[in-house]
Enzyme design. Structure first.
Site, short mmCIF file in Angstrom:
data_model
loop_
_atom_site.label_atom_id
_atom_site.label_comp_id
_atom_site.label_asym_id
_atom_site.label_seq_id
_atom_site.Cartn_x
_atom_site.Cartn_y
_atom_site.Cartn_z
N ARG A 102 -29.92 -1.97 -14.71
CA ARG A 102 -28.97 -0.90 -15.02
C ARG A 102 -29.48 0.48 -14.84
NH1 ARG A 102 -25.79 -1.39 -20.82
NH2 ARG A 102 -27.94 -1.02 -21.73
N THR A 106 -26.59 6.25 -15.93
CA THR A 106 -25.08 6.07 -15.76
C THR A 106 -24.63 4.65 -16.06
OG1 THR A 106 -25.51 4.83 -13.47
CG2 THR A 106 -25.41 7.32 -13.47
N ASP A 198 -33.32 -4.86 -26.35
CA ASP A 198 -33.46 -5.30 -24.95
C ASP A 198 -33.97 -6.60 -24.75
OD1 ASP A 198 -34.62 -5.09 -22.33
OD2 ASP A 198 -34.26 -3.12 -22.27
N ASP A 201 -36.96 -6.97 -22.26
CA ASP A 201 -38.33 -6.61 -22.88
C ASP A 201 -38.80 -7.72 -23.95
OD1 ASP A 201 -38.65 -4.19 -21.38
OD2 ASP A 201 -37.81 -2.92 -22.83
C1 PRP Z 1 -29.76 -6.14 -19.15
C2 PRP Z 1 -29.38 -7.60 -19.27
C3 PRP Z 1 -27.98 -7.43 -18.38
C4 PRP Z 1 -27.55 -6.13 -18.41
C5 PRP Z 1 -26.32 -5.94 -19.33
O1 PRP Z 1 -30.71 -5.97 -17.91
O2 PRP Z 1 -30.28 -8.53 -19.12
O3 PRP Z 1 -28.37 -7.75 -17.12
O4 PRP Z 1 -28.58 -5.23 -19.09
O5 PRP Z 1 -25.56 -4.83 -19.28
P1 PRP Z 1 -24.59 -4.40 -18.62
O6 PRP Z 1 -23.39 -5.57 -18.97
O7 PRP Z 1 -24.01 -3.27 -19.15
O8 PRP Z 1 -24.58 -4.65 -17.01
P2 PRP Z 1 -31.29 -4.73 -17.50
O9 PRP Z 1 -30.87 -3.68 -17.22
O10 PRP Z 1 -32.09 -4.39 -19.03
O11 PRP Z 1 -32.52 -5.11 -16.86
P3 PRP Z 1 -33.86 -6.13 -17.08
O12 PRP Z 1 -33.07 -7.60 -17.45
O13 PRP Z 1 -34.47 -6.17 -15.78
O14 PRP Z 1 -34.62 -5.74 -18.11
N1 URA Z 2 -29.12 -5.06 -22.18
C1 URA Z 2 -29.78 -5.57 -23.15
O1 URA Z 2 -31.00 -5.92 -22.99
N2 URA Z 2 -29.29 -5.26 -24.43
C2 URA Z 2 -28.27 -4.37 -24.72
O2 URA Z 2 -27.87 -4.40 -25.93
C3 URA Z 2 -27.58 -4.18 -23.62
C4 URA Z 2 -27.90 -4.37 -22.34
#
Ligand code: PRP
Ligand code: URA
Length: 208
Positions: A102, A106, A198, A201
């Protein structure tokens, strides 16, 4: 569209530990794997089977065999941790990775990786991602899978926000959603409340 929120006591128990801010990433990964397995059990309850006979030492037993091939589509990064749990139930499932993050400002999904084969060769795709927040990543992944030719798609996650469930079910009403919990809302930076923070993370130990 159907949304299934698990009512299983083991799911509730493990999810509570997963949410706990003192749970370290070793334990966190173990819980993601275990929860994914249990949700996969729920998400596969309606898989079609055909009759299949086998010889026991005592005679013939009429049983069943699965008729679908299943593909797992973890959304990188956080969906990766769910694959091992699914594989314990579905060891021959193929895994195709979709990389999406994400944009922090945005909150829109940004695709950076796609490892789909040229043609779909499974009858059911299970999208794996622990978090369904705005729903942008899940909608984008479903768009990619449908454009590619996937027929039947389900979303398997751990925690959803009402905003994400609404976005996914409006964009793709044919995609059933399986979650361990439906939380209250998103906060002003798009995190699920109370959520777990997160998910990427916390699994990979990359938080500040
Ligand atoms: C997180 C999560 C989803 C997304 C959800 O990923 O694992 O993929 O956010 O958010 P949304 O429903 O608003 O799209 P992130 O963007 O943090 O990436 P990562 O798993 O690589 O850390
Ligand atoms: N992605 C995450 O990992 N946690 C949240 O709460 C939302 C998006």
């Amino acid at each position: 569209m159907a949304i299934h929120i698990s009512n299983h006591p083991l799911v509730k128990h493990k999810l509570t530990i997963l949410r706990d801010k003192t749970t370290d990433h070793v334990k966190f990964r173990q819980l993601v794997r275990e929860l994914a397995l249990m949700l996969a059990y729920e998400a596969t309850q309606d898989l079609p089977t055909s009759p299949f006979s086998t010889e026991t030492p005592m005679g013939t037993a009429v049983g069943a065999q699965l008729t679908y091939e299943i593909g797992l589509i973890p959304i990188l990064r956080a969906g990766l941790g769910m694959v091992e749990g699914l594989w314990e139930l579905l060891p021959s499932a193929e895994v195709w990775h979709i990389g999406i993050y994400r944009d922090e400002k945005t909150l829109r999904p940004v695709q950076y990786y796609n490892k789909l084969p040229v043609n779909p060769r499974v009858q059911l795709c299970l999208i794996l991602d622990p978090m369904l927040a705005t729903g942008g990543s899940a909608v984008a992944t479903t768009d990619i899978l449908k454009k590619w030719g996937a027929q039947k798609i389900k979303f398997v996650g751990l925690i959803g926000a009402p905003e994400g469930v609404k976005a996914l079910s409006e964009a793709h009403p044919d995609v059933d959603i399986y979650l361990a919990a439906l939380d209250d809302r998103l906060n002003d930076i798009g995190y699920i409340m109370p959520g777990l923070g997160d998910a990427g993370d916390r699994q990979f130990g990359t938080g500040d």
